[in-house]
Scaffold this active site. Structure first.
Site, PDB file in Angstrom:
ATOM      1  N   LYS A  21       0.833  -1.190   0.000  1.00 21.43           N
ATOM      2  CA  LYS A  21       0.000   0.000   0.000  1.00 21.43           C
ATOM      3  C   LYS A  21       0.878   1.253   0.000  1.00 21.43           C
ATOM      4  O   LYS A  21       1.874   1.318   0.730  1.00 21.43           O
ATOM      5  CB  LYS A  21      -0.879  -0.055   1.254  1.00 21.43           C
ATOM      6  N   SER A  23      -9.456   0.716   3.095  1.00 21.95           N
ATOM      7  CA  SER A  23      -8.654   1.533   2.202  1.00 21.95           C
ATOM      8  C   SER A  23      -7.504   0.789   1.538  1.00 21.95           C
ATOM      9  O   SER A  23      -6.843   1.329   0.649  1.00 21.95           O
ATOM     10  CB  SER A  23      -8.084   2.712   2.993  1.00 21.95           C
ATOM     11  N   SER A  44      -9.835  -1.545   7.249  1.00 19.16           N
ATOM     12  CA  SER A  44      -9.208  -1.336   5.940  1.00 19.16           C
ATOM     13  C   SER A  44      -8.344  -2.477   5.433  1.00 19.16           C
ATOM     14  O   SER A  44      -7.919  -2.467   4.282  1.00 19.16           O
ATOM     15  CB  SER A  44      -8.378  -0.048   5.959  1.00 19.16           C
TER      16      SER A  44
END
Length: 468
Positions: free
Chosen positions: A80, A155, A179
């Site tokens: 990420k 996310s 997330s």
């Protein structure tokens, strides 16, 4: 070479170390899949092919010389885009940090590098990690590999999509309100959120300092156990990790016959779509066959716990972003801007009350579950909705949709508990369904142990979406 990309993290690490596969072979296999999949799912924000191949070649030379450096020697991974690597761009899914170069390296990245992992690139994420769907106004949405018209969850959108499509063997993610776990559920991968304070967050992008947790997404619970053993542990750069116990790899293989599983009577089992309810029932039957003891539990009011989590997240995120909200408000996407503005509505009294209640709420939770080792619950009431139906902008309907999607996530963050999402079934139309195993504080390994046992007798974690 194409088969190399479909191996699990543990399998490919073993194959590289035994020189059955070269790191270069493996990197090329993944890069070929990335080239094929990226236009369909938008999982990567940057692919660092040349650097990855050079690092893989160097890893192969070291391996041939008997100088492999760790359990992930030569294994390509992508993460990420919020985990900093000194000298590399980290844009955090935002316009505000466009082109920003990190001056420092995240502790978790440094630990993976020390274990021998090499870097493939950076993955899509919600803007500043503040969104549960995978929408991003600046990058376009990430798309679910099982159906590109559907959301990945967020996310950690790119992390889940890339693992599901077999573009990386594992990926770092963050979990402040679900997330890691939501994308794992929607994309059919295994997602591990550790106990708050088990893994360092140093030099990773913050969102909510009392909720943020760093974890991993991978194909299997066994993969998560390996990654957990590398990234967990005290770090002087993150005071919340001081006193955290050492990772106990043996405990990740604890036999299911010695594990008691609690099933909530309310909240987590309410208003479930039929396929999710069926998947939970089938998983409970599987756990009983494995020898686990299954009992019902009455948890304290989870709606109140969830509401407290919302207050804490909103206040802390808005406080963190206050300078940019004043100086660069137009550079936020509509939905993230609206959520940050909502944080201004909470008073200091409300925020401090929500913080103060945390200890009593955790004590009440532990008292309610008694001798239960972990709770099993759905990750969400339904499988992945479409991108179109969740593209709700920044009005009241947007916040309502976000709260509905994350409803079963937030209490775990507020209480700081570990949780593992495992693929456990599919809808009648073929979309993945995950279940979360919610553990006791610092008993992360027990959640992984039960996930591993479940995955020895099921193959949901092995199933892959069709190539685009």
């Amino acid at each position: 070479m194409s088969d190399a990309a479909t191996l699990s993290l543990v399998e490919v690490a073993s194959a590289i170390r035994a020189r059955k596969l070269s790191s270069v072979e493996v990197a090329r296999a993944l890069l070929a899949r990335i080239e094929r999949w990226q236009p369909a799912i938008n999982a990567f924000v940057r692919v660092e092919a040349e650097a990855a191949l050079a690092a893989a070649a160097a890893a192969d030379v070291a391996n041939a010389d008997g100088a492999a450096v760790g359990p992930l020697h030569g294994v390509p991974l992508a993460h990420k885009d919020m985990f900093y690597l000194a000298g590399r761009i980290a844009e955090c899914g935002s316009k505000i940090r466009k082109g920003w170069v990190a001056p420092t390296t995240s502790t978790v990245i440094a630990r993976l590098q020390k274990a021998g992992a090499i870097r493939l690139g950076a993955l899509h994420m919600a803007e500043f990690a503040y969104g549960p769907t995978g929408h991003n106004e600046h990058l376009g949405p990430a798309r679910n590999p099982w159906d590109p018209l559907r959301i990945t969850g967020g996310s950690s959108s790119g992390s889940a999509a890339a693992v599901a499509a077999r573009l990386t063997y594992g990926a770092l993610g963050s979990d402040t309100g679900g997330s890691i776990r939501l994308p794992a559920h929607f994309c059919g991968v295994t997602g591990f959120k550790p106990t708050y304070g088990r893994v360092s967050r140093a030099n990773a992008m913050p969102l909510s300092f009392s909720l943020d947790t760093v974890g991993v997404l991978a194909q299997s619970a066994e993969d998560c156990a390996l990654l957990g053993s590398i990234i967990a542990g005290p770090d002087p750069l993150d005071p919340t990790t001081q006193g955290a116990p050492a990772w106990d790899m043996a405990a990740t293989q604890h036999p299911p016959m010695e594990i008691t599983v609690g099933v909530p009577r309310a909240f987590y089992v309410e208003d479930l779509e039929a396929d999710v309810a069926r998947t939970l029932d089938e998983a409970l039957a599987t756990l009983r066959r494995l020898g686990a003891s299954v009992v019902e539990v009455d948890l304290p009011d989870q709606t109140a716990v969830s509401a407290a989590a919302l207050i804490v997240l909103a206040a802390e995120a808005t406080s963190l972003h206050a300078p940019w909200l004043r100086d660069r408000p137009a550079d936020y996407g509509i939905q993230v801007s609206a959520r940050l503005q909502n944080g201004l509505a909470y008073s200091a009294v409300e925020y401090l009350e929500a913080l103060r209640w945390r200890g009593p709420a955790l004590a009440a939770h532990l008292a309610a579950i008694g001798q239960v080792d972990l709770i099993i619950a759905p990750a969400s009431r339904a499988a992945a909705p479409t991108i179109q139906e969740t593209d709700v902008g920044g009005g009241p309907s947007a916040e309502a949709a976000i709260q509905a999607i994350t409803r079963l996530m937030r209490p775990i963050n507020y209480l700081g508990l570990p949780a593992l999402v495992i693929p456990a079934g599919h809808t009648r139309s073929g979309l993945p369904i995950g279940l979360q195993l919610i553990g006791r504080p610092f008993r992360d390994e027990t959640t992984i142990a039960l996930g591993r046992a479940f995955q020895t007798v099921t193959d949901y974690h092995r199933r892959m979406p069709k190539d685009p």
